[in-house]
Design a protein around this motif. Structure first.
Motif, PDB file in Angstrom:
ATOM      1  N   PHE A  17       0.906  -1.137   0.188  1.00 34.43           N
ATOM      2  CA  PHE A  17      -0.108  -0.194   0.103  1.00 34.43           C
ATOM      3  C   PHE A  17       0.745   1.243   0.051  1.00 34.43           C
ATOM      4  O   PHE A  17       1.008   1.800   1.150  1.00 34.43           O
ATOM      5  CB  PHE A  17      -1.027   0.041   1.139  1.00 34.43           C
ATOM      6  N   ILE A  18       1.207   1.611  -1.338  1.00 35.06           N
ATOM      7  CA  ILE A  18       2.122   2.729  -1.456  1.00 35.06           C
ATOM      8  C   ILE A  18       1.452   3.784  -2.669  1.00 35.06           C
ATOM      9  O   ILE A  18       1.233   3.031  -3.736  1.00 35.06           O
ATOM     10  CB  ILE A  18       3.501   2.238  -1.771  1.00 35.06           C
ATOM     11  N   GLY A  19       1.567   4.846  -2.444  1.00 30.43           N
ATOM     12  CA  GLY A  19       0.952   5.735  -3.442  1.00 30.43           C
ATOM     13  C   GLY A  19       1.784   6.784  -3.896  1.00 30.43           C
ATOM     14  O   GLY A  19       2.715   7.056  -3.456  1.00 30.43           O
ATOM     15  N   ARG A  20       1.342   7.548  -4.937  1.00 27.99           N
ATOM     16  CA  ARG A  20       1.634   8.769  -5.610  1.00 27.99           C
ATOM     17  C   ARG A  20       0.852   9.963  -5.348  1.00 27.99           C
ATOM     18  O   ARG A  20      -0.193   9.672  -4.945  1.00 27.99           O
ATOM     19  CB  ARG A  20       1.937   8.471  -7.281  1.00 27.99           C
ATOM     20  N   THR A  21       1.346  11.099  -5.676  1.00 28.54           N
ATOM     21  CA  THR A  21       0.720  12.344  -5.320  1.00 28.54           C
ATOM     22  C   THR A  21      -0.017  12.776  -6.547  1.00 28.54           C
ATOM     23  O   THR A  21       0.097  12.454  -7.606  1.00 28.54           O
ATOM     24  CB  THR A  21       1.838  13.301  -4.654  1.00 28.54           C
ATOM     25  N   TYR A  22      -0.784  13.818  -6.422  1.00 29.48           N
ATOM     26  CA  TYR A  22      -1.614  14.240  -7.251  1.00 29.48           C
ATOM     27  C   TYR A  22      -0.884  15.015  -8.333  1.00 29.48           C
ATOM     28  O   TYR A  22      -1.143  14.774  -9.547  1.00 29.48           O
ATOM     29  CB  TYR A  22      -2.485  15.422  -6.628  1.00 29.48           C
ATOM     30  N   GLU A  23       0.300  15.683  -7.774  1.00 30.93           N
ATOM     31  CA  GLU A  23       1.128  16.392  -8.737  1.00 30.93           C
ATOM     32  C   GLU A  23       2.167  15.346  -9.721  1.00 30.93           C
ATOM     33  O   GLU A  23       2.112  15.461 -10.890  1.00 30.93           O
ATOM     34  CB  GLU A  23       2.128  17.155  -7.991  1.00 30.93           C
ATOM     35  N   GLU A  24       2.235  14.001  -9.219  1.00 31.26           N
ATOM     36  CA  GLU A  24       3.003  13.260  -9.837  1.00 31.26           C
ATOM     37  C   GLU A  24       1.887  12.520 -11.039  1.00 31.26           C
ATOM     38  O   GLU A  24       2.138  12.380 -11.872  1.00 31.26           O
ATOM     39  CB  GLU A  24       3.263  12.022  -9.009  1.00 31.26           C
TER      40      GLU A  24
END
Length: 233
Positions: A17-24
């Motif tokens: 459970f790892i995620g990226r940001t909106y900007e990415e």
């Protein structure tokens, strides 16, 4: 991202459970806010990404689905923190497999990943009905429910785990729930090699009448992962 499992009973230690940001997301998918306004958008699978949360704060209409959402927000937050610490611990020995232009260093990367997790969990607690459990290839939405579907760091990356039929079935479901456009990032596997059956996928989609583009983007963290597949119906 999160990993799909073969068993019908999913255990929390079987997901990542790892995620990226909106900007990415904007960089990965070559998007601007104006491209998304007035559209209904699905993030699939969304994992711990904050695209849905931050996008909603900006007035966008976004929903998210993932197999991980079978667990509650507290469980996922604790799992996300553990996974992030584990991943960052291993990152030092594999730094050469990544491009350090978007992120300055491991500490900078960790801050972004932690922010994505925190924003995701907060939004999940506020809008639980907009985070649906989805065990791919099945996607639990109506036909043509979304204008745009974005899919990051899952399809094609795990070619060793999921065969061609799985990818094809998942894309068929994506086409079913989407009216206009699907964007998938990246088009390489975990070794940074172009998905070996991508040309077969493109041929299949072209025969369905879709317009396909492989689009270079201004985002590259994993080496060679700087291209998305753009599918227009």
């Amino acid at each position: 991202m999160s990993e799909e499992g073969e068993s019908t009973k999913l255990e929390i230690d079987r997901i990542i459970f790892i995620g990226r940001t909106y900007e990415e997301y904007l960089h990965m998918f070559r998007l601007h806010l104006a491209d998304l306004e007035g559209k209904k958008i699905l993030d699939c699978p969304a994992g711990a990404c904050s695209f849905t949360a931050i996008g909603r704060n900006k007035g966008l209409n976004i929903e998210a689905c993932d197999i991980a959402y079978t667990f509650n927000a507290t469980e996922l937050y604790n799992k996300g923190k553990d996974d992030l610490n584990h991943a960052m611990g291993k990152m030092q020995s594999s730094k050469s497999n990544y491009c350090w232009s978007y992120f300055k260093n491991i500490s900078h990367l960790k801050r972004h990943r932690m922010q994505a997790l925190t924003d995701c969990i907060y939004d999940m607690e506020q809008y639980p009905k907009l985070y649906k459990v989805a065990s791919l290839p099945k996607i639990p939405y109506k036909n043509n429910e979304f204008d745009i579907l974005l899919s990051a760091h899952f399809l094609f990356m795990y070619a060793d785990h999921f065969d061609y039929n799985f990818h094809k079935q998942t894309i068929n479901e994506m086409l079913r729930v989407t009216k206009k456009e699907i964007r998938i990032f990246p088009i390489v596997n975990l070794k940074g090699e172009r998905y070996e059956k991508l040309d077969d996928i493109i041929k299949y989609l072209s025969e369905l009448g879709c317009k396909i583009e492989e689009v270079k983007v201004d985002y590259e963290f994993q080496t060679n992962a700087n291209t998305m597949l753009k599918i227009k119906k």
